[in-house]
Design a protein around this motif. Sequence first.
Motif, PDB file in Angstrom:
ATOM      1  N   GLU A  29     -13.547   1.381  21.916  1.00 11.55           N
ATOM      2  CA  GLU A  29     -12.301   0.635  21.751  1.00 11.55           C
ATOM      3  C   GLU A  29     -11.155   1.375  22.411  1.00 11.55           C
ATOM      4  O   GLU A  29     -10.897   2.528  22.109  1.00 11.55           O
ATOM      5  N   ALA A  30     -10.497   0.742  23.305  1.00 12.36           N
ATOM      6  CA  ALA A  30      -9.234   1.228  23.850  1.00 12.36           C
ATOM      7  C   ALA A  30      -9.314   2.649  24.399  1.00 12.36           C
ATOM      8  O   ALA A  30      -8.508   3.496  24.040  1.00 12.36           O
ATOM      9  N   ASP A  31     -10.285   2.913  25.269  1.00 14.64           N
ATOM     10  CA  ASP A  31     -10.400   4.246  25.859  1.00 14.64           C
ATOM     11  C   ASP A  31      -9.091   4.693  26.505  1.00 14.64           C
ATOM     12  O   ASP A  31      -8.769   5.869  26.517  1.00 14.64           O
ATOM     13  N   ALA A  32      -8.343   3.754  27.045  1.00 14.13           N
ATOM     14  CA  ALA A  32      -7.086   4.081  27.720  1.00 14.13           C
ATOM     15  C   ALA A  32      -5.923   4.209  26.745  1.00 14.13           C
ATOM     16  O   ALA A  32      -4.813   4.541  27.158  1.00 14.13           O
ATOM     17  N   ASN A  33      -6.171   3.981  25.476  1.00 13.91           N
ATOM     18  CA  ASN A  33      -5.061   3.961  24.523  1.00 13.91           C
ATOM     19  C   ASN A  33      -5.322   4.867  23.317  1.00 13.91           C
ATOM     20  O   ASN A  33      -4.883   4.572  22.217  1.00 13.91           O
ATOM     21  N   LEU A  34      -6.033   5.972  23.534  1.00  9.64           N
ATOM     22  CA  LEU A  34      -6.276   6.923  22.448  1.00  9.64           C
ATOM     23  C   LEU A  34      -5.330   8.097  22.581  1.00  9.64           C
ATOM     24  O   LEU A  34      -5.170   8.656  23.676  1.00  9.64           O
ATOM     25  N   ASP A  35      -4.734   8.487  21.479  1.00  8.69           N
ATOM     26  CA  ASP A  35      -3.814   9.611  21.465  1.00  8.69           C
ATOM     27  C   ASP A  35      -4.570  10.903  21.779  1.00  8.69           C
ATOM     28  O   ASP A  35      -5.616  11.169  21.191  1.00  8.69           O
ATOM     29  N   PHE A  36      -4.050  11.684  22.723  1.00  9.31           N
ATOM     30  CA  PHE A  36      -4.696  12.927  23.143  1.00  9.31           C
ATOM     31  C   PHE A  36      -4.908  13.871  21.961  1.00  9.31           C
ATOM     32  O   PHE A  36      -5.995  14.408  21.780  1.00  9.31           O
ATOM     33  N   ASP A  37      -3.869  14.054  21.145  1.00  8.94           N
ATOM     34  CA  ASP A  37      -3.976  14.962  19.998  1.00  8.94           C
ATOM     35  C   ASP A  37      -5.025  14.491  18.996  1.00  8.94           C
ATOM     36  O   ASP A  37      -5.707  15.310  18.383  1.00  8.94           O
ATOM     37  N   VAL A  39      -7.805  12.877  19.772  1.00 12.31           N
ATOM     38  CA  VAL A  39      -9.117  13.190  20.355  1.00 12.31           C
ATOM     39  C   VAL A  39      -9.420  14.677  20.175  1.00 12.31           C
ATOM     40  O   VAL A  39     -10.534  15.049  19.795  1.00 12.31           O
ATOM     41  N   ILE A  40      -8.426  15.534  20.410  1.00 14.53           N
ATOM     42  CA  ILE A  40      -8.613  16.974  20.219  1.00 14.53           C
ATOM     43  C   ILE A  40      -8.940  17.268  18.749  1.00 14.53           C
ATOM     44  O   ILE A  40      -9.870  18.033  18.449  1.00 14.53           O
ATOM     45  N   THR A  41      -8.204  16.657  17.820  1.00  9.67           N
ATOM     46  CA  THR A  41      -8.449  16.861  16.391  1.00  9.67           C
ATOM     47  C   THR A  41      -9.854  16.412  16.014  1.00  9.67           C
ATOM     48  O   THR A  41     -10.549  17.080  15.241  1.00  9.67           O
ATOM     49  N   LEU A  42     -10.298  15.293  16.568  1.00 10.10           N
ATOM     50  CA  LEU A  42     -11.666  14.811  16.325  1.00 10.10           C
ATOM     51  C   LEU A  42     -12.688  15.845  16.789  1.00 10.10           C
ATOM     52  O   LEU A  42     -13.620  16.186  16.053  1.00 10.10           O
ATOM     53  N   LEU A  43     -12.515  16.351  18.000  1.00 10.45           N
ATOM     54  CA  LEU A  43     -13.467  17.330  18.523  1.00 10.45           C
ATOM     55  C   LEU A  43     -13.480  18.602  17.686  1.00 10.45           C
ATOM     56  O   LEU A  43     -14.543  19.177  17.434  1.00 10.45           O
ATOM     57  N   MET A  44     -12.324  19.031  17.225  1.00 10.11           N
ATOM     58  CA  MET A  44     -12.254  20.210  16.371  1.00 10.11           C
ATOM     59  C   MET A  44     -13.000  19.948  15.051  1.00 10.11           C
ATOM     60  O   MET A  44     -13.699  20.814  14.547  1.00 10.11           O
ATOM     61  N   ALA A  45     -12.869  18.738  14.514  1.00 10.98           N
ATOM     62  CA  ALA A  45     -13.571  18.369  13.277  1.00 10.98           C
ATOM     63  C   ALA A  45     -15.082  18.316  13.494  1.00 10.98           C
ATOM     64  O   ALA A  45     -15.856  18.505  12.556  1.00 10.98           O
ATOM     65  N   LEU A  46     -15.501  18.094  14.744  1.00 12.81           N
ATOM     66  CA  LEU A  46     -16.922  18.058  15.081  1.00 12.81           C
ATOM     67  C   LEU A  46     -17.472  19.448  15.393  1.00 12.81           C
ATOM     68  O   LEU A  46     -18.617  19.588  15.804  1.00 12.81           O
ATOM     69  N   GLY A  47     -16.644  20.472  15.236  1.00 13.56           N
ATOM     70  CA  GLY A  47     -17.115  21.840  15.401  1.00 13.56           C
ATOM     71  C   GLY A  47     -16.850  22.469  16.756  1.00 13.56           C
ATOM     72  O   GLY A  47     -17.397  23.524  17.064  1.00 13.56           O
ATOM     73  N   PHE A  48     -16.038  21.830  17.574  1.00 15.10           N
ATOM     74  CA  PHE A  48     -15.695  22.400  18.872  1.00 15.10           C
ATOM     75  C   PHE A  48     -14.627  23.473  18.709  1.00 15.10           C
ATOM     76  O   PHE A  48     -13.807  23.411  17.801  1.00 15.10           O
ATOM     77  N   PRO A  67     -18.600  23.147  28.726  1.00 13.79           N
ATOM     78  CA  PRO A  67     -17.467  22.674  27.923  1.00 13.79           C
ATOM     79  C   PRO A  67     -16.956  21.318  28.399  1.00 13.79           C
ATOM     80  O   PRO A  67     -17.126  20.949  29.559  1.00 13.79           O
ATOM     81  N   LEU A  68     -16.359  20.598  27.478  1.00 15.24           N
ATOM     82  CA  LEU A  68     -15.611  19.391  27.824  1.00 15.24           C
ATOM     83  C   LEU A  68     -14.231  19.854  28.249  1.00 15.24           C
ATOM     84  O   LEU A  68     -13.627  20.693  27.592  1.00 15.24           O
ATOM     85  N   THR A  69     -13.720  19.310  29.327  1.00 16.12           N
ATOM     86  CA  THR A  69     -12.378  19.657  29.766  1.00 16.12           C
ATOM     87  C   THR A  69     -11.524  18.399  29.710  1.00 16.12           C
ATOM     88  O   THR A  69     -11.858  17.383  30.322  1.00 16.12           O
ATOM     89  N   LEU A  70     -10.441  18.488  28.945  1.00 20.33           N
ATOM     90  CA  LEU A  70      -9.549  17.347  28.774  1.00 20.33           C
ATOM     91  C   LEU A  70      -8.152  17.698  29.256  1.00 20.33           C
ATOM     92  O   LEU A  70      -7.723  18.843  29.164  1.00 20.33           O
ATOM     93  N   GLN A  71      -7.455  16.677  29.754  1.00 18.02           N
ATOM     94  CA  GLN A  71      -6.059  16.808  30.150  1.00 18.02           C
ATOM     95  C   GLN A  71      -5.294  15.612  29.609  1.00 18.02           C
ATOM     96  O   GLN A  71      -5.845  14.525  29.461  1.00 18.02           O
ATOM     97  N   ARG A  72      -4.019  15.835  29.373  1.00 17.83           N
ATOM     98  CA  ARG A  72      -3.155  14.760  28.899  1.00 17.83           C
ATOM     99  C   ARG A  72      -2.820  13.789  30.025  1.00 17.83           C
ATOM    100  O   ARG A  72      -2.722  14.170  31.176  1.00 17.83           O
ATOM    101  N   ALA A  77      -5.074  10.320  25.976  1.00 18.03           N
ATOM    102  CA  ALA A  77      -6.223  10.948  26.623  1.00 18.03           C
ATOM    103  C   ALA A  77      -6.601  10.103  27.835  1.00 18.03           C
ATOM    104  O   ALA A  77      -6.419   8.885  27.841  1.00 18.03           O
ATOM    105  N   LYS A  78      -7.122  10.747  28.859  1.00 19.23           N
ATOM    106  CA  LYS A  78      -7.550  10.014  30.048  1.00 19.23           C
ATOM    107  C   LYS A  78      -8.819   9.230  29.716  1.00 19.23           C
ATOM    108  O   LYS A  78      -9.748   9.762  29.093  1.00 19.23           O
ATOM    109  N   PRO A  79      -8.867   7.946  30.116  1.00 19.61           N
ATOM    110  CA  PRO A  79     -10.002   7.089  29.750  1.00 19.61           C
ATOM    111  C   PRO A  79     -11.362   7.648  30.164  1.00 19.61           C
ATOM    112  O   PRO A  79     -12.313   7.604  29.387  1.00 19.61           O
TER     113      PRO A  79
END
Length: 98
Positions: A29-37, A39-48, A67-72, A77-79
Amino acid sequence: MLGLGNGLCSVRRHVGRIRRTWERVINGEADANLDFDDVITLLMALGFRQRVRGSHHALMRPKLDRPLTLQRAGNKAKPYQVRQVRAVILAYNLDLEV
């Protein structure tokens, strides 16, 4: 006693937001409309674990090939990176333990 109740409410809200972000990522859902922070919080909750260098956020997890590399993209988040996150979550069968 009041402070404790407010704290628990805050934790529930936080957990709820992480769960909603997880569902939006998994469902595509809405890959282009997810808040970057979010997504980062989700990954941290998943043990990253996160390492930040400049604008690059490298997220690593044991048993992950690389590693996954993300940029704002503004505050989003970038889709294509959200699609990469979804692919990793599905490939490694990651789920929230919250």
